[in-house]
Design an enzyme around this catalytic site. Sequence first.
Site, PDB file in Angstrom:
ATOM      1  N   TYR A  67       0.821  -1.274  -0.032  1.00 46.20           N
ATOM      2  CA  TYR A  67       0.374  -0.067   0.131  1.00 46.20           C
ATOM      3  C   TYR A  67       1.151   1.507   0.431  1.00 46.20           C
ATOM      4  O   TYR A  67       0.496   2.248  -0.779  1.00 46.20           O
ATOM      5  CB  TYR A  67      -0.998   0.205   1.502  1.00 46.20           C
ATOM      6  N   ASP A 104      -7.964   6.237  -5.371  1.00 43.63           N
ATOM      7  CA  ASP A 104      -7.221   7.502  -5.358  1.00 43.63           C
ATOM      8  C   ASP A 104      -7.913   8.646  -5.437  1.00 43.63           C
ATOM      9  O   ASP A 104      -9.024   8.432  -4.995  1.00 43.63           O
ATOM     10  CB  ASP A 104      -6.333   7.262  -6.978  1.00 43.63           C
ATOM     11  N   HIS A 119     -14.801   2.315  -2.173  1.00 46.52           N
ATOM     12  CA  HIS A 119     -14.690   1.652  -1.428  1.00 46.52           C
ATOM     13  C   HIS A 119     -12.610   2.515  -0.710  1.00 46.52           C
ATOM     14  O   HIS A 119     -11.984   1.992  -0.431  1.00 46.52           O
ATOM     15  CB  HIS A 119     -13.549   1.279  -2.489  1.00 46.52           C
ATOM     16  N   CYS A 130      -8.749  -0.767  16.568  1.00 44.09           N
ATOM     17  CA  CYS A 130     -10.057   0.406  16.643  1.00 44.09           C
ATOM     18  C   CYS A 130     -10.622   1.050  15.591  1.00 44.09           C
ATOM     19  O   CYS A 130     -11.324   1.350  15.628  1.00 44.09           O
ATOM     20  CB  CYS A 130      -9.134   1.128  18.160  1.00 44.09           C
ATOM     21  N   CYS A 155      -0.564   1.979  16.457  1.00 44.21           N
ATOM     22  CA  CYS A 155      -1.644   3.510  16.166  1.00 44.21           C
ATOM     23  C   CYS A 155      -1.478   3.927  17.941  1.00 44.21           C
ATOM     24  O   CYS A 155      -1.268   3.370  19.195  1.00 44.21           O
ATOM     25  CB  CYS A 155      -3.216   2.621  16.744  1.00 44.21           C
ATOM     26  N   GLY A 195     -14.694   3.478 -16.810  1.00 45.59           N
ATOM     27  CA  GLY A 195     -13.524   2.598 -16.619  1.00 45.59           C
ATOM     28  C   GLY A 195     -14.377   1.201 -16.174  1.00 45.59           C
ATOM     29  O   GLY A 195     -12.942   0.937 -14.768  1.00 45.59           O
ATOM     30  N   THR A 196     -14.966   0.374 -15.899  1.00 44.19           N
ATOM     31  CA  THR A 196     -14.808  -0.114 -15.053  1.00 44.19           C
ATOM     32  C   THR A 196     -15.258  -1.507 -14.831  1.00 44.19           C
ATOM     33  O   THR A 196     -15.856  -1.926 -16.277  1.00 44.19           O
ATOM     34  CB  THR A 196     -16.217   0.891 -13.281  1.00 44.19           C
ATOM     35  N   ASN A 221     -15.396   2.303 -22.109  1.00 42.80           N
ATOM     36  CA  ASN A 221     -14.722   1.199 -21.915  1.00 42.80           C
ATOM     37  C   ASN A 221     -13.955   0.745 -23.003  1.00 42.80           C
ATOM     38  O   ASN A 221     -14.683   0.903 -24.239  1.00 42.80           O
ATOM     39  CB  ASN A 221     -14.934   0.006 -21.394  1.00 42.80           C
ATOM     40  N   ALA A 239     -10.562   5.885 -21.804  1.00 43.06           N
ATOM     41  CA  ALA A 239     -11.207   7.154 -21.053  1.00 43.06           C
ATOM     42  C   ALA A 239     -10.797   8.621 -21.462  1.00 43.06           C
ATOM     43  O   ALA A 239     -11.532   9.815 -21.750  1.00 43.06           O
ATOM     44  CB  ALA A 239     -11.497   6.676 -19.678  1.00 43.06           C
TER      45      ALA A 239
END
Length: 253
Positions: A67, A104, A119, A130, A155, A195-196, A221, A239
């Site tokens: 990530y 993003d 998402h 937590c 955390c 674009g999915t 697409n 796109a």
Amino acid sequence: MNVLAEAITALRKARHVAVFTGAGISAESGIPTFRDRLTGLWARHDPERLETAKAFKEHPQLVWGWYLWRRQQVLQAQPNPAHLAIARLADVGRENTVITQNIDDLHERAGSQGVVHLHGSLLTPKCFACHRPAELTQEQLATPAEGALIEPPRCARCNGRLRPGVVWFGEDLPAGAWKAATQAARSCDVMLSIGTSGVVMPAARLPDLALAAGATIIHVNRVDVRLHQPKELMLIGLAGQLVPHLIDLMLAG
Ligand code: NAD
């Protein structure tokens, strides 16, 4: 009438346009989609297998490193002409909702406001234990080498491991975002779905909801992603080229 002309007519008549985007809209900004082949060290991993709570529990350093690397990719990317064209839809004085599956912030950086993030976001970490949002120091944000194993920071409140603030496979969508997205799908006249691949549930249900409520769907697409319903229009291409063209023509009328 050809498909482009039909799409422009539908957009001009619409009182509420909902825009629904997936990873394909950010591909021309240099952010790989799920279906793109990964290069370098990450090519050994299936992204879908890194994006689960189970993967984080079993391999926290691998998932955190993945990530941080993706976050850096996003920060280096710029909105492309498709993101910029969508932001212009808000200027024409009719209702407009932007719903994205992307993690993003390219819609926001292009100027869209009130973007519904189904998402979550790569840029807002939270505690795995937590769930409180957390801030990262510059040192913790340093970009790892591709494929590096990095221990997630802890955390400040409960000492749990920090995780990215995204929705992983098997997790519920944020309730507020899902409610806003389904309301927009049910009330829009046109849904512009860009674009999915339409396979990640439940987000992929939104075009169905819009169709059931009587809206027209305009898909943009690289490949044909129609659901084979009567009120669907399919624009095949990139796109970054098609969306600005479509919106220029809509606004010219
Ligand atoms: P996906 O990877 O499943 O599908 C991408 C779709 O975009 C494909 O249908 C492909 O044909 C199309 N596409 C690729 N390049 C395009 C282009 N230049 N122009 C038009 N279409 C193009 O993506 P998805 O449907 O969004 O679902 C997968 C999940 O991937 C989402 O949950 C999302 O959170 C996550 N994801 C997000 C990002 C990001 O935030 N940018 C990147 C990768 C994955």
